[in-house]
Every structure is written in structure tokens, then in C-alpha cells.
Design a protein around this motif. Structure first.
Motif, PDB file in Angstrom:
ATOM      1  N   ASP A   1       0.827  -1.211   0.000  1.00  0.00           N
ATOM      2  CA  ASP A   1       0.000   0.000   0.000  1.00  0.00           C
ATOM      3  C   ASP A   1       0.858   1.256   0.000  1.00  0.00           C
ATOM      4  O   ASP A   1       0.366   2.365   0.210  1.00  0.00           O
ATOM      5  CB  ASP A   1      -0.945   0.015   1.205  1.00  0.00           C
TER       6      ASP A   1
ATOM      7  N   TYR B   1      -5.034  -2.863  -8.907  1.00  0.00           N
ATOM      8  CA  TYR B   1      -5.176  -1.814  -7.885  1.00  0.00           C
ATOM      9  C   TYR B   1      -6.579  -1.896  -7.288  1.00  0.00           C
ATOM     10  O   TYR B   1      -7.568  -2.084  -8.000  1.00  0.00           O
ATOM     11  CB  TYR B   1      -4.960  -0.424  -8.494  1.00  0.00           C
ATOM     12  N   VAL B   2      -6.649  -1.771  -5.953  1.00  0.00           N
ATOM     13  CA  VAL B   2      -7.941  -1.672  -5.263  1.00  0.00           C
ATOM     14  C   VAL B   2      -7.876  -0.481  -4.315  1.00  0.00           C
ATOM     15  O   VAL B   2      -6.814  -0.143  -3.785  1.00  0.00           O
ATOM     16  CB  VAL B   2      -8.282  -2.967  -4.475  1.00  0.00           C
ATOM     17  N   GLU B   3      -9.038   0.154  -4.105  1.00  0.00           N
ATOM     18  CA  GLU B   3      -9.064   1.384  -3.314  1.00  0.00           C
ATOM     19  C   GLU B   3      -8.758   1.156  -1.845  1.00  0.00           C
ATOM     20  O   GLU B   3      -8.106   1.982  -1.190  1.00  0.00           O
ATOM     21  CB  GLU B   3     -10.437   2.057  -3.434  1.00  0.00           C
ATOM     22  N   THR B   4      -9.231   0.035  -1.295  1.00  0.00           N
ATOM     23  CA  THR B   4      -9.019  -0.239   0.131  1.00  0.00           C
ATOM     24  C   THR B   4      -8.767  -1.728   0.330  1.00  0.00           C
ATOM     25  O   THR B   4      -9.089  -2.557  -0.530  1.00  0.00           O
ATOM     26  CB  THR B   4     -10.267   0.136   0.963  1.00  0.00           C
TER      27      THR B   4
ATOM     28  N   ASP C   1      -4.893   1.317  -1.979  1.00  0.00           N
ATOM     29  CA  ASP C   1      -5.022   2.662  -1.396  1.00  0.00           C
ATOM     30  C   ASP C   1      -3.899   3.590  -1.850  1.00  0.00           C
ATOM     31  O   ASP C   1      -3.878   4.044  -2.974  1.00  0.00           O
ATOM     32  CB  ASP C   1      -5.084   2.532   0.136  1.00  0.00           C
ATOM     33  N   ARG C   2      -2.914   3.867  -0.978  1.00  0.00           N
ATOM     34  CA  ARG C   2      -1.876   4.864  -1.247  1.00  0.00           C
ATOM     35  C   ARG C   2      -0.705   4.307  -2.063  1.00  0.00           C
ATOM     36  O   ARG C   2       0.334   4.963  -2.180  1.00  0.00           O
ATOM     37  CB  ARG C   2      -1.341   5.407   0.081  1.00  0.00           C
TER      38      ARG C   2
END
Length: 354
Positions: free
Chosen positions: A123, A171-174, A150-151
């Protein structure tokens, strides 16, 4: 069928547990690992799995040689603890090459042609150089998938991942939705297993092969020219069995037996002659002579074998030609003594008379 059936892998998960990954987020990563393990055809001869954990340091949680069943792997995953501190992604990849992708640690030899695959989950931004390490790993035949959460720094993910990037960078947001990637990896790693569709016409064994299938047979059977049906092999044909005496064919298999007078040894292959003269095994009245798994009867001195070849009769020792008495032969069971007519006396030689 949610399990990969036709693509064995040597698969290494490298998971980021730096301080930016919160405890509850790290637990989500462990759930993702467990669900990924569930989709794989895990086994010593199929897909082997290793898990590495990294932050400022790198820890090999278990190598490829440790677990060959899903339950043990998932149990080990449940006990993984985060390491905190930095994000040394390059060090983690280098450690994978040096300490995990080795035959000593369970990686299969190159001539087995088993794909070597890494899935990195992070992340953050690597705090060391990853491009050169990733290039060396790919040159060594390791396929790298980069999962950013996330980041995560997308440029770094693209530096690490194998080509084509659109198939190797995710890629996943969270961390809360990372489990959604399970189905994507299943599509990536698992082709259609033609043998599970029920459309094949193999009589015995179906072997899935790159989107198609071939037929095979159970041990003791051979594939017929139609490449679908099987015929039992004559396992008792010369050179096919290892029986010491008698081979008995049995529908694609065989068992060993022995000739009469022999008994099968504990190895179920060789035979030993039975002592036919052991008490209770023969019907000789007097003497039994063992002869390599068989026997003959004989008699004591002074007896002769009867016509039945078993019993004996006493010989008449006073029959003409059997004794050396000059005048009178006196029979005494199996022996005899000499005597003389009236008016004669037996000489000291116990045979002649004067």
C-alpha cells in the motif's frame, strides 16, 4: 469447480506489513491469502505456496516445501503478525530469489517447467530500489504480479510487474475490497478444465491439457488405438511380472502363487519348498525322504516297501539266499541266528556245524 486443475505453480506471496498497514487491514490481507489458497490446486505435485512478510526487514513465513495441504497453509497464514516500520520491497524480492526460489526450499527444478510466480501486495512506495531487482527476478524466469492498495505508488508497481502490465498490475481502493481480486487471479491462473465439464469420452482417465484433454488408462491397462478406450494388459506375460513360480492374471493386475509342495514367502513373490517330511505332512509308515517340495517313502533295514509305496513289510531273513547258515536258520524278528541238526554242534564262527 473453483479449483485450478491444470496449471501447477511455484507461487510466492510477498505481503507488505509496514506501519501504514493498520491491524484490521492486515487481517483483510490474510483473508485474501486464505481465499486465494482455496482457489488453487494445492499439493506437492501441483501448486506449491510460500508466504513472505516484509517491512524494514523480511520474514519468510513458510517456504514452498513446508505445506502441501490447504488447511495447514491457512492455519499458518492466520498466525502471521505484521512487522511494522519501513517498506523494503526490493529487499523482499531479492530475498525471494535468494532464499525461497531454491530447490532446497522446495522450488522444483527448471526441467520440470513449473512457472515461478510472485504476487506482491503493498500500500506504499518502496524505500529501496525495485526496478533492477525486479528485472533480475524476471530474467531468472519469475513472473511478477503487483497488487497496489489505497496509497500505493502506481509507478513503482509498474516497475516491478512483468509485461504485459495490464495483466500484471492490479489496484484496489481499500483493503476492504482486496478479496475481489481472488476471481481475477483465478481467471489468470486457471484455464478451463475440460475433464470436469462432463463432455469427454475417455473410458477411464481424462487428463486436461491446455484447453483440451487426452485420455489415459489405469495402471495395468493400455490405451487402445482409438485413444479413448482401454484394454487390460496381460500382466503375466514374460517380463511383466516378478513371480518366482506361478503368475495369476487378474483383470489388469496379477498375483503370485507357488507349485504344489511350495509356499509363498512374505514378499508375495518368491516361493520356498515345504518340508514335506515334517510331522503330519506325509503318510510314510517308516522313513520319509524330502525331495525339493515333494517326498518318497522308504523302510528300515530288514523291511521292504510295499506296492502302495507307503507301508513296509518285514523281510524273511531266513529265505533262501538271504542268510549264510550252513544247516539251520532261525528267524528272530528282523535278524536271524544259525543252528545245527541233531548230532552237530555250532562252530565258533556261528555259521558252520561240526
Amino acid at each position: 469447480d473453483a479449483t485450478c486443475k491444470n496449471r501447477p505453480l511455484d507461487l510466492v506471496f510477498i505481503i507488505d506489513s509496514s506501519r501504514s498497514v493498520r491491524i484490521e487491514e492486515f487481517e483483510k490481507v490474510k483473508v485474501f491469502l486464505s481465499e486465494m489458497i482455496d482457489t488453487l490446486d494445492v499439493g506437492e505435485r501441483t501448486t506449491r505456496v510460500a508466504v513472505m512478510n516484509y517491512a524494514s526487514t523480511v520474514k519468510v513465513e513458510f517456504p514452498l516445501r513446508t505445506y502441501f495441504d490447504k488447511a495447514s497453509m491457512k492455519e499458518a497464514v492466520s498466525h502471521i503478525q505484521p512487522l511494522s516500520a519501513g517498506t523494503m520491497t526490493g529487499l523482499a524480492m531479492q530475498t525471494a530469489m535468494d532464499e525461497v526460489f531454491t530447490e532446497e526450499m522446495g522450488t522444483r527444478p527448471a526441467n520440470f517447467n513449473i512457472p515461478k510466480v510472485v504476487i506482491i501486495v503493498t500500500d506504499g512506495r518502496p524505500q529501496d530500489q525495485v526496478q533492477d531487482v525486479a528485472a533480475r527476478a524476471q530474467a531468472a524466469g519469475i513472473e511478477i504480479y503487483a497488487v497496489g492498495v489505497d496509497r500505493a505508488d502506481m509507478q513503482s508497481l509498474r516497475m516491478m510487474a512483468s509485461e504485459p502490465l495490464d495483466e500484471h498490475v492490479f489496484y484496489v481502493e481499500t483493503y476492504g475490497v482486496i478479496e475481489k481480486l481472488t476471481s481475477k487471479f483465478r481467471e489468470t491462473f486457471c484455464g478451463v478444465n475440460m475433464c470436469t465439464l462432463g463432455t469427454h469420452d475417455c473410458q477411464q482417465v481424462c487428463v486436461s491439457s491446455g484447453g483440451s484433454y487426452v485420455c489415459d488408462c489405469y495402471e495395468g491397462y493400455t490405451l487402445n488405438p482409438d485413444k479413448r478406450t482401454c484394454s487390460a494388459v496381460d500382466m503375466c506375460a514374460p517380463g511383466r511380472h516378478d513371480c518366482g513360480q506361478v503368475c495369476v492374471s487378474n483383470n489388469g493386475s496379477y498375483s503370485c502363487e507357488c507349485y504344489e509342495g511350495y509356499t509363498l514367502n512374505p514378499d508375495k513373490k518368491t516361493c520356498t519348498a515345504v518340508d514335506m517330511c515334517a510331522p503330519g505332512k506325509h503318510d510314510c509308515a517308516q522313513i520319509c525322504l524330502s525331495n525339493d517340495g515333494s517326498y518318497t517313502c522308504d523302510c528300515y533295514e530288514g523291511y521292504t516297501l510295499n506296492a502302495d509305496r507307503k507301508t513296509c513289510s518285514a523281510v524273511d531273513m531266513c529265505a533262501p539266499g538271504r542268510h549264510d547258515c550252513e544247516q539251520v536258520c532261525v528267524r528272530d524278528d528282523l535278524f536271524y541266528t544259525c543252528d545245527c541238526h541233531q548230532g552237530y554242534t555250532l562252530n565258533p564262527d556261528k555259521k558252520t556245524c561240526s
